[in-house]
Scaffold this active site. Structure first.
Site, PDB file in Angstrom:
ATOM      1  N   ASP A   1      -0.258 -11.411   7.436  1.00 20.91           N
ATOM      2  CA  ASP A   1      -1.698 -11.273   7.277  1.00 20.91           C
ATOM      3  C   ASP A   1      -2.370 -11.850   8.521  1.00 20.91           C
ATOM      4  OD1 ASP A   1      -4.177 -11.029   5.367  1.00 20.91           O
ATOM      5  OD2 ASP A   1      -4.275 -13.040   6.241  1.00 20.91           O
ATOM      6  N   ALA A   2      -3.346 -11.133   9.074  1.00 18.87           N
ATOM      7  CA  ALA A   2      -3.962 -11.550  10.341  1.00 18.87           C
ATOM      8  C   ALA A   2      -4.635 -12.910  10.225  1.00 18.87           C
ATOM      9  CB  ALA A   2      -4.964 -10.492  10.805  1.00 18.87           C
TER      10      ALA A   2
ATOM     11  N   GLN B   1       0.827  -1.199   0.000  1.00 21.11           N
ATOM     12  CA  GLN B   1       0.000   0.000   0.000  1.00 21.11           C
ATOM     13  C   GLN B   1       0.866   1.255   0.000  1.00 21.11           C
ATOM     14  OE1 GLN B   1      -2.275  -0.910   3.482  1.00 21.11           O
ATOM     15  NE2 GLN B   1      -0.504  -0.920   4.824  1.00 21.11           N
TER      16      GLN B   1
ATOM     17  N   ASP C   1      -8.427  -3.898  14.036  1.00 20.63           N
ATOM     18  CA  ASP C   1      -8.065  -2.493  13.818  1.00 20.63           C
ATOM     19  C   ASP C   1      -7.426  -2.375  12.438  1.00 20.63           C
ATOM     20  OD1 ASP C   1      -7.591   0.198  14.221  1.00 20.63           O
ATOM     21  OD2 ASP C   1      -5.746  -0.117  15.374  1.00 20.63           O
TER      22      ASP C   1
END
Length: 353
Positions: free
Chosen positions: A186-187, A80, A204
């Site tokens: 990655d969660a 990003q 979050d």
């Protein structure tokens, strides 16, 4: 013409901070902490140039403008684009992929609301897993709880942590705390391989968008097959759920609510106005244990469990935040659209700067 009229009305109705409307302690503290005064932050210049404004589309035909002093940092990771702005009213502001994430002046409203209700309601939270949270603010709030022994920040983008560590103020102690473990992953992938059960899982992460790596963290299968199995028997899941204004809540807030209702026995939605967002923000708690929200009990828990004090919340405010206005309540009662991998919805709010 319609857009011009709405912007004109917003300018007329939203007073400037120096006019005394926001006569709040947090504004005074911010000026003091940053060695500022109102004269230094007054709008001396006519800022008609688009380069001096952060423009956020918060709804159809409605845009929110924030004055920019300068761009402090710009970075692009493999995931990003990150921008750190110095704004004329809200201090430093973090923008990711065109979306405003937080600003120094009022971030505590968002992060206290995200963290404390679930940790105060839980009987004794010891380990907390934060999905995202690379800015460190959510972990800062978690660490105020005396019983907490371990906080995991699972951030997909290392550059978010690096940028905030270098440029944001007041969070260095959080990153250096021995109870904090930072994982770059990655969660979903991290939770799937996580071995220990968790008291509180906090979402979050960014709102869903066409380019967001967080889209898979808002769908039913993730809640059902990843989050729920990792919680302890009395565990609580809480997530930010996007805009929660009268006109903006249907894009995400009501959808996350009804999706979680498919998975958990007890689901509670609550909201608060975050000034820098120009709208209300929503959060949703979910558990298979009853979620009891009683103001006096929450105040008792704050006194017993919290180190220091909270700037925004107390028991009454937490309880009041769960009382939704009629349009929101009606939407939550009637919504049937469940988020899946095949039909994830995207949130408005991309900005131009």
């Amino acid at each position: 013409m319609r857009s011009f009229v709405i912007v004109a009305i917003m300018i007329l109705l939203i007073p400037r901070l120096e006019d005394g409307f926001f006569d709040l302690e947090f504004l005074e503290n911010y000026y003091a902490e940053n060695d500022l005064n109102e004269d230094e932050t007054s709008d001396d210049d006519n800022y008609d140039d688009d380069e001096h404004w952060l423009e956020t589309e918060i709804d159809y035909e409605v845009k929110w403008l924030m004055g920019i002093e300068s761009t402090e940092c710009e970075k692009s990771s493999d995931i990003q684009n990150l921008t750190l702005l110095s704004t004329r009213r809200y201090g430093k502001a973090l923008v990711i992929d065109g979306l405003l994430q937080s600003s120094e002046l009022d971030e505590y409203v968002y992060h206290e609301s995200l963290v404390h209700p679930s940790l105060l309601i839980h009987h004794e939270p010891k380990n907390v897993f934060i999905m995202g949270g690379g800015g460190g603010y959510a972990a800062r709030e978690v660490l105020k709880h005396k019983h907490v022994e371990k906080v995991v920040i699972c951030e997909i983008d290392k550059e978010v942590v690096n940028l905030c560590r270098e440029h944001m103020t007041g969070i260095q102690d959080t990153f250096n705390d021995k109870r904090v473990q930072i994982v770059f992953n990655d969660a979903k992938d991290e939770l799937l391989k996580w071995e220990e059960k968790i008291d509180i899982i906090i979402g979050d992460v960014c709102d869903p968008s066409e380019s967001s790596p967080s889209n898979n963290l808002y769908v039913k299968s993730f809640y059902e097959h990843v989050v729920k199995p990792k919680l302890k028997g009395k565990g609580i899941f809480v997530t930010q759920a996007g805009p929660a204004g009268i006109f903006s809540h249907k894009t995400m807030f009501s959808l996350v609510y009804v999706t979680l209702k498919q998975v958990f026995a007890y689901v509670v939605a609550y909201t608060a106005l975050v000034p820098s967002y120009g709208d209300a923000c929503g959060w949703i708690m979910a558990s298979d244990e009853p979620i009891n929200i009683e103001a006096k009990q929450l105040d008792k828990m704050i006194d017993e469990r919290i180190r220091g004090s909270l700037k925004y919340l107390d028991g009454s405010i937490i309880a009041a935040s769960t009382v939704l206005n009629k349009p929101l309540k009606k939407s939550l009662d009637e919504e049937t659209y469940v988020l899946t991998e095949e039909n994830i919805c995207f949130v408005r709010g991309h900005v131009q700067n």
